[in-house]
Design an enzyme around this catalytic site. Structure first.
Site, PDB file in Angstrom:
ATOM      1  N   SER A   1       0.815  -1.211   0.000  1.00 41.53           N
ATOM      2  CA  SER A   1       0.000   0.000   0.000  1.00 41.53           C
ATOM      3  C   SER A   1       0.849   1.262   0.000  1.00 41.53           C
ATOM      4  O   SER A   1       0.505   2.248  -0.659  1.00 41.53           O
ATOM      5  CB  SER A   1      -0.929  -0.004   1.221  1.00 41.53           C
ATOM      6  OG  SER A   1      -1.757  -1.146   1.212  1.00 41.53           O
TER       7      SER A   1
ATOM      8  N   HIS B   1       0.954   4.709   4.471  1.00 40.08           N
ATOM      9  CA  HIS B   1       0.251   5.384   3.372  1.00 40.08           C
ATOM     10  C   HIS B   1       0.683   6.839   3.259  1.00 40.08           C
ATOM     11  O   HIS B   1       0.945   7.339   2.146  1.00 40.08           O
ATOM     12  CB  HIS B   1      -1.255   5.314   3.601  1.00 40.08           C
ATOM     13  CG  HIS B   1      -1.801   3.925   3.504  1.00 40.08           C
ATOM     14  ND1 HIS B   1      -3.157   3.647   3.586  1.00 40.08           N
ATOM     15  CD2 HIS B   1      -1.190   2.718   3.339  1.00 40.08           C
ATOM     16  CE1 HIS B   1      -3.343   2.344   3.478  1.00 40.08           C
ATOM     17  NE2 HIS B   1      -2.159   1.761   3.326  1.00 40.08           N
TER      18      HIS B   1
END
Length: 387
Positions: free
Chosen positions: A271, A329
């Site tokens: 991610s 992230h």
């Protein structure tokens, strides 16, 4: 007879010594307490009495407050930080060298194609026709299948062909998670955790690791969707350097946030690296229109979509949500935006120095021309190696 009984009683009492009294009292207590052991020898009675007192004595009450649990020391992040800097530099150096070698190979391929065209004649069709007729049916079917696969591969964009290797690597790691004999090694090297003994190697391997099939499909779908745009923007070699560096940098920021907050937990997944790719592309074309997958009637610009994603991750980081590694992230998004704004000029714009050093290493004598050897292939007008 009264005086006689009195004298006998006084004599027996005066003859009892303190030592004998102690033995007598102990024996009496033992006898009253354990009537069944009255016929046992005296040594055994004493042993039984001592064991009984040891077993029937009440437990000692603890003195003072209960002991406090030991504090887990905070992980040291100097080694992961130095590893992040070194790995990022090596990634871009390797990408610059790979781009140079690819350009050199393309020039050679063009030369070989031109030579082949000059040597081709009318006899080529006859030769290939005879060769095809000599093949068996199985060989012909296999060649046709390979031709279809080659046509499909040729129909893909350069970005899709580039990320195909990344997707394949993630799929292999996903299958390794399902093998019980590999579980210990997977937990050690394919999960990033600042408190782990292996801090550096998982920073590279965890971006290729997915334990859930749904997590794998979500990340790889996003990577496949935006691969064409980001590769056309950066090029294949530069994209690979950005992707690998983003995976390590996002893990480094995750380490920092986990250590600072004290909420240390393991994480894995691509991610952070995928977020860097999305952020770099959205920051380059912020006015591009996007449609949601499940709500195609709703459209928003790329810039607003990036702001929304970052806001969700910041909220999750402040609230302590552990569904996703929000710090990773955010680290990937910040690196992607920074790279397209400043990093491209600061890092990739100065790759000529690395290429020159590589040419000196590869070419005997310390010199060497660019692919082609002519002035058109040496735009900077540098010195050529004498023949």
């Amino acid at each position: 007879m009264a005086w006689r009984s009195y004298i006998v009683k006084w004599t027996q009492t005066s003859l009892i010594s303190p030592k004998n009294a102690t033995r007598l009292d102990l024996y009496c207590q033992t006898k009253r307490g354990f009537r069944r052991d009255a016929k046992r020898p005296e040594t055994k009675k004493g042993n039984v009495t001592k064991e009984t007192h040891a077993n029937t004595s009440p437990p000692e009450s603890p003195q003072g407050p209960p002991p406090q649990p030991q504090r887990v020391p905070r992980p040291k992040l100097l080694k992961p930080f130095l590893f992040t800097v070194g790995f990022t530099g090596c990634s871009f150096c390797a990408a610059a060298i790979l781009q140079y070698e690819n350009q050199k190979s393309r020039v050679r391929t063009l030369r070989d194609d031109e030579s082949d065209k000059l040597l081709q004649g009318s006899t080529d069709m006859v030769y290939w026709h005879d060769w095809w007729n000599k093949l068996t049916d199985f060989q012909r079917q296999l060649i046709l299948l390979m031709s279809v696969a080659d046509d499909f591969w040729s129909s893909l964009t350069e970005g899709q062909r580039t990320v195909s290797g990344i997707i394949l690597a993630n799929a292999v790691v996903l299958c390794c998670w399902k093998i019980p004999s590999l579980r210990r090694s997977m937990l050690k090297y394919f999960i990033s955790n600042p408190a782990s003994k292996s801090q550096c190697l998982p920073m590279i391997l965890s971006p290729f690791s997915h334990f859930s099939v749904l997590h794998f499909l979500a990340n790889m779908y996003v990577l496949w969707t935006f691969s064409s745009g980001i590769v056309s923007l950066l090029g294949r070699e530069q994209f690979l350097a950005v992707y690998m560096s983003a995976g390590v940098i996002s893990n480094m920021l995750s380490y920092l946030c986990k250590t600072t907050s004290g909420r240390i937990f393991p994480s894995l997944g691509a991610s952070g690296a995928v977020m860097a790719v999305v952020a770099a592309l959205f920051a380059t074309v912020p006015e591009a229109k996007l449609n949601l997958i499940f709500l195609p009637m709703i459209s928003l610009t790329a810039g607003n979509a990036l702001k929304t994603l970052v806001a969700i991750d910041v909220t999750g980081l402040l609230m302590g949500w552990r569904v996703f590694d929000h710090a990773s992230h955010i680290g990937g998004a910040l690196f992607g935006v920074w790279y397209v704004a400043y990093g491209h000029k600061l890092i990739w714009g100065k790759r000529d120095t690395v290429v020159e050093m590589w040419r000196k290493i590869r070419t005997p004598g310390g010199g060497g021309a660019r692919p082609g050897g002519g002035p058109e292939n040496n735009p900077k007008g540098g010195p050529h190696r004498p023949n």
